[in-house]
Design a protein around this motif. Structure first.
Motif, PDB file in Angstrom:
ATOM      1  N   PHE A   1       0.913  -1.089  -0.027  1.00  0.00           N
ATOM      2  CA  PHE A   1       0.155   0.000   0.294  1.00  0.00           C
ATOM      3  C   PHE A   1       0.756   1.202   0.287  1.00  0.00           C
ATOM      4  O   PHE A   1       0.350   2.376  -0.398  1.00  0.00           O
ATOM      5  N   SER A   2       2.055   1.078   0.488  1.00  0.00           N
ATOM      6  CA  SER A   2       2.911   2.535   0.575  1.00  0.00           C
ATOM      7  C   SER A   2       3.131   2.856  -0.896  1.00  0.00           C
ATOM      8  O   SER A   2       3.424   4.075  -0.966  1.00  0.00           O
ATOM      9  N   SER A   3       3.414   1.925  -1.770  1.00  0.00           N
ATOM     10  CA  SER A   3       3.674   2.187  -3.046  1.00  0.00           C
ATOM     11  C   SER A   3       2.264   2.963  -3.943  1.00  0.00           C
ATOM     12  O   SER A   3       2.601   4.016  -4.550  1.00  0.00           O
ATOM     13  N   ARG A   4       1.378   2.381  -3.643  1.00  0.00           N
ATOM     14  CA  ARG A   4       0.135   3.067  -3.964  1.00  0.00           C
ATOM     15  C   ARG A   4      -0.066   4.635  -3.370  1.00  0.00           C
ATOM     16  O   ARG A   4      -0.374   5.563  -3.933  1.00  0.00           O
ATOM     17  N   LEU A   5      -0.047   4.767  -2.070  1.00  0.00           N
ATOM     18  CA  LEU A   5       0.122   5.806  -1.503  1.00  0.00           C
ATOM     19  C   LEU A   5       1.199   6.976  -2.135  1.00  0.00           C
ATOM     20  O   LEU A   5       0.932   8.117  -2.431  1.00  0.00           O
ATOM     21  N   SER A   6       2.228   6.295  -2.274  1.00  0.00           N
ATOM     22  CA  SER A   6       3.311   7.272  -2.827  1.00  0.00           C
ATOM     23  C   SER A   6       2.980   8.030  -4.287  1.00  0.00           C
ATOM     24  O   SER A   6       3.129   9.042  -4.640  1.00  0.00           O
ATOM     25  N   MET A   7       2.507   7.180  -5.038  1.00  0.00           N
ATOM     26  CA  MET A   7       2.148   7.277  -6.329  1.00  0.00           C
ATOM     27  C   MET A   7       0.826   8.193  -6.410  1.00  0.00           C
ATOM     28  O   MET A   7       0.900   9.097  -7.220  1.00  0.00           O
TER      29      MET A   7
END
Length: 256
Positions: A1-7
């Motif tokens: 989920f951290s990657s989705r949040l970053s994007m």
């Protein structure tokens, strides 16, 4: 989920999906899918609330905050209200069907572009207390207020706002018991002085809008064509909630 949040945060800040997908090694569609997953998560997060306080002690605390910022010591402001245009591309007929309006209604003649009206109320910290998004760009600020949830609360409950407190709005609104607006057609004297100090308090909502757009660069350009009116309203609410979250976090991290 951290990657989705970053994007998503990068997209909110105005990043190009083509750049974001290269950095994260995902497809174009996955970038946009992440954005809307995060928007939904923010809007369903109970820890990040956005609601006008109904407790009179909280309202009085807001009024005290405005009093400390007012050179004239105005102590009756419970919130500053105004509207801003969220820039969008011309919506298609399908996107506006659920609004029961035609695409032309979203054209703002004053700004010469299509948009959705965001009406908001802020406190002395420039946090949003209440927002109303979804009215077409051609709608006036006053009509947006009349159709808003907070206006209906005020009409149906005389004690919704603590006695002696009022909202501060510009001349687009109507002066009432719960809405203080500037005097019209005055250029000198006591009334002109009142308008000056009234503006000094009311400018906080303009600053709130400025902070919102400065932080979230996606609002500095028309929202993408594939973003429907309904999705736009969900995005606006999420960005306003993040705006409040950032102010709260900065306040907590300030040194004593």
């Amino acid at each position: 989920f951290s990657s989705r949040l970053s994007m998503s945060l990068r997209w909110f800040a105005g990043g190009d999906p083509l750049d974001i997908l290269v950095v994260h090694g995902v497809s174009y569609s996955e970038v946009l899918r992440s954005v809307w997953l995060v928007v939904d998560a923010i809007n369903h997060c109970k820890e990040i609330t956005l609601s006008f306080p109904t407790d009179h002690s909280q309202q009085k605390a807001i009024a005290e905050g405005f009093r400390q910022k007012s050179s004239a010591s105005f102590n009756c402001c419970v919130g500053c209200i105004d509207g801003m245009l969220i820039w969008i591309n011309k919506p298609n007929i399908r996107s506006t069907q659920q609004c029961l309006l035609g695409p032309g209604k979203f054209y703002c003649g004053q700004k010469k572009k299509y948009g959705i009206t965001l009406q908001a109320i802020c406190d002395h910290k420039r946090r949003f207390l209440d927002i109303q998004a979804g009215h077409p760009g051609s709608a006036s600020d006053y009509m947006c207020f009349v159709g808003s949830r907070i206006c209906k609360n005020i009409e149906h409950n005389p004690n919704f706002i603590c006695p002696g407190l009022t909202l501060f709005g510009d001349s687009a609104y109507v002066n009432t018991k719960h809405m203080a607006t500037p005097f019209k057609g005055t250029q000198s004297g006591v009334r002109d002085a009142y308008n000056y100090y009234h503006s000094q308090v009311r400018i906080n909502i303009e600053c709130s809008f400025g902070m919102l757009v400065h932080k979230w660069g996606v609002l500095r350009k028309p929202l993408p064509v594939n973003v429907t009116v309904s999705k736009s309203t969900h995005l606006i609410r999420a960005l306003c909630k993040l705006h409040n979250f950032c102010i709260d976090i900065n306040e907590q991290s300030d040194p004593l």
